[in-house]
Design an enzyme around this catalytic site. Structure first.
Site: not given
Length: 589
Positions: A218, A246, A272, A299, A322, A349
């Site tokens: 992240k 992400d 992402e 997602e 998703d 995701h």
């Protein structure tokens, strides 16, 4: 012939904010949660699904699912299961509910829950895992499930059928290969934003040892932190190991371009969700500016139309489907067909409550019957909460292995902990519309229903109605059941008196949440004034009588009243005012 008799919606929450599992630049304190749906029939069987949320959204999502009850209750099960494409369209085009979207938001996710639960029921009746149930359909049968409205400017029915017919060639060989090798996974387990550098390093080593061929970190909260963590990851994993990142929608367009360029020396495999998920033109501009770094998103994509636009605009390199964000299997089939048309890999995701268990079926279907072999395909994996599911995901040598058990993957090992709404057709007849209960359950009734010893998972969170009005102090308390007294505590906790609710509310408690982990009991209180609450409860006879009774089963005295209490606030939740209790109560940990 059988009939649908109930849509039971239950509220399941896990306190992942406690250790910051699931934390990212946009979602700092998620409590991984699910609105858990069981569609019941008078034949005694049921289909199960869920919608993933990160906490209080469960209240809204559960109500949205319940609003769809009249579309099923009293109907012939066999007829509905034989035309799930038609059911999907009927739900999606209920005009009064569609007005709330259209085809996005909580109503679309609610439709997805119902559609997915029906597919779970159908797969169970056929005795197959969902991926194989779908893969066993002919190209024509698969296409009949798909709503091509708004897509035919880029994907005609003839083109979609050709993709499916091409996917049917060699399908049996690909099923055999899938059962032998699975689909590669990548893991986000090391990369949560709230983890320390030491924990990041340890989990990266473990990911490599477990056979994962890609990890994800992240980013987006702080550029210096992002660079440091990427540098650590690159040093641990080596120069050629794929490390995805992400940003969870954190950046504006210009900010995203600058941030991604700053990360480029660390060779991110993809970026992402660099910006707002519906901003197609921003994604296209970012992708053009940072090439050859890949852009991934999906997602939060609400429907097939958004994915059509992202693909048309050349805005993404990776599509992240998703399982619970869109309107179920039918919508995800449309998205898979679009991705195949534009030759963009689908890397689903996952990671939330039940998402790994559910989304693997979409990836397996894509691998064997739609896009076929694609070395770019990976499925996200996060290593938590799988123990609560009847068929947890199976990871071998860093790959998802396909389940063989019947169903779609969402069914828990035992019933979830808190029923928030239920719609049942009386005498098996169809209800014209959902009806409200004659009265709302009292907090004591809600809590008793929530923590029955027969159906409580190891971790569950139940809550009173959300607080309104003045700013609340939010305090967490910790008690522990004395060894050998678990059954005593469960028995007595199921008998919480209404007088206790009255005492707590009179003392200023607006919300009281409880979850249990083994013998440990955690209480989260939202109160107007913590000290005033303690003094009020110290003088309340009903509260003191209950505490005296329940404390005989506890190691740590769970007593909010009196300055000599041994109870310690173990942490303050995000958003707690700066002033926290002091003195013998201590501060926030």
């Amino acid at each position: 012939m059988s009939t649908f008799t109930a849509l039971d919606v239950q509220d399941v929450r896990f306190p992942t904010s406690r250790d910051l599992s699931g934390s990212d630049a946009m979602n700092r304190d998620p409590d991984y949660s699910a609105a858990y749906l069981t569609v019941r029939t008078d034949a005694g069987d049921a289909g199960t699904s869920l919608v993933f949320t990160i906490g209080r959204g469960n209240d809204v999502q559960g109500a949205a699912i319940s609003a769809l009850a009249s579309h099923l209750l009293g109907r012939n099960v066999e007829e509905v299961l034989a035309d799930l494409g038609g059911l999907h369209r009927a739900l999606s085009y209920d005009s009064q509910l569609r007005w709330l979207g259209p085809e996005k938001g909580v109503m679309t996710m609610a439709i997805g829950a119902v559609v997915n639960a029906l597919w779970d029921l159908r797969a169970r009746r056929e005795g197959k895992p969902l991926w194989l149930t779908l893969a066993s359909l002919s190209p024509e049968e698969l296409l009949d499930l798909v709503d091509l409205r708004y897509l035919e400017d880029v994907l005609s029915r003839e083109e979609a059928l050709e993709i499916l017919r091409r996917g049917a060639e060699g399908k049996e060989e690909r099923i055999t290969a899938l059962r032998e090798n699975g689909v590669p996974a990548y893991t986000t387990t090391p990369g949560w934003l709230g983890y320390s550098d030491e924990k990041l390093t340890r989990l990266l080593h473990e990911a490599r040892e477990d056979g994962f061929t890609m990890v994800k970190l992240k980013v987006g909260a702080d550029p210096a932190d992002d660079a440091r963590r990427m540098r650590i990851a690159r040093e641990v994993m080596g120069p050629d190991y794929p490390i995805a990142t992400d940003a969870n929608q954190r950046w504006d367009t210009t900010e995203a371009i600058e941030a991604i360029r700053a990360l480029a020396p660390h060779d991110p495999y993809w970026i992402e969700e660099p910006t707002y998920p519906d901003d197609v033109l921003a994604h296209a501009a970012i992708r053009e500016a940072v090439a050859p770094i890949r852009i991934a998103t999906g997602e939060q994509g609400a429907n097939r139309i958004l994915f059509k636009q992202l693909l048309q605009a050349g805005a993404i390199d990776v599509l992240q489907a998703d399982a619970t964000r869109v309107a179920g299997i039918s919508e995800n089939l449309a998205i898979l067909l679009l991705a195949a048309k534009f030759d963009v890999p689908v890397c689903p995701h996952a990671g939330g409550v039940g998402l790994c268990e559910m989304v693997q079926h979409i990836a397996f279907l894509d691998a064997v019957a739609i896009a076929g072999d694609d070395e770019r395909r990976r499925i996200e994996f996060v290593d938590h909460l799988h123990q609560h599911f009847e068929v947890p995901v199976r990871i071998e040598r860093g790959s998802y292995m396909p389940p063989e058990q019947p169903g779609g993957g969402a069914r828990c090992t035992r019933p979830p902990c808190a029923t928030t709404s239920s719609r049942t057709a009386p005498s098996g007849r169809r209800s014209p519309r959902p009806t409200a209960p004659s009265r709302a359950p009292s907090p004591a009734e809600h809590c008793r229903a929530s923590v029955r010893p027969s159906d409580r998972p190891p971790l569950c969170l139940t809550d009173f109605p959300a607080p309104r009005g003045p700013r609340m102090e939010r305090i967490a308390l910790h008690t522990r059941i004395a060894p050998g007294h678990e059954e005593d505590y469960d028995r007595e906790h199921a008998r919480i008196p209404d007088a206790l609710d009255t005492a707590l509310r009179r003392a200023g408690v607006h919300s009281w949440r409880i979850w249990r982990d083994g013998r440990d009991i955690f209480h989260v209180l939202e109160v107007e004034d913590y000290r005033a609450m303690r003094h009020a409860l110290a003088e309340d006879p009903a509260y003191q009588a209950w505490q005296k009774h329940i404390n005989q089963f506890l190691e740590v005295v769970d007593d909010y009243g009196g300055e000599d209490s041994g109870i310690q606030p173990v942490w303050s939740l995000p958003g707690t005012p700066a002033e926290t209790p002091t003195g013998q109560d201590g501060g926030a940990a």
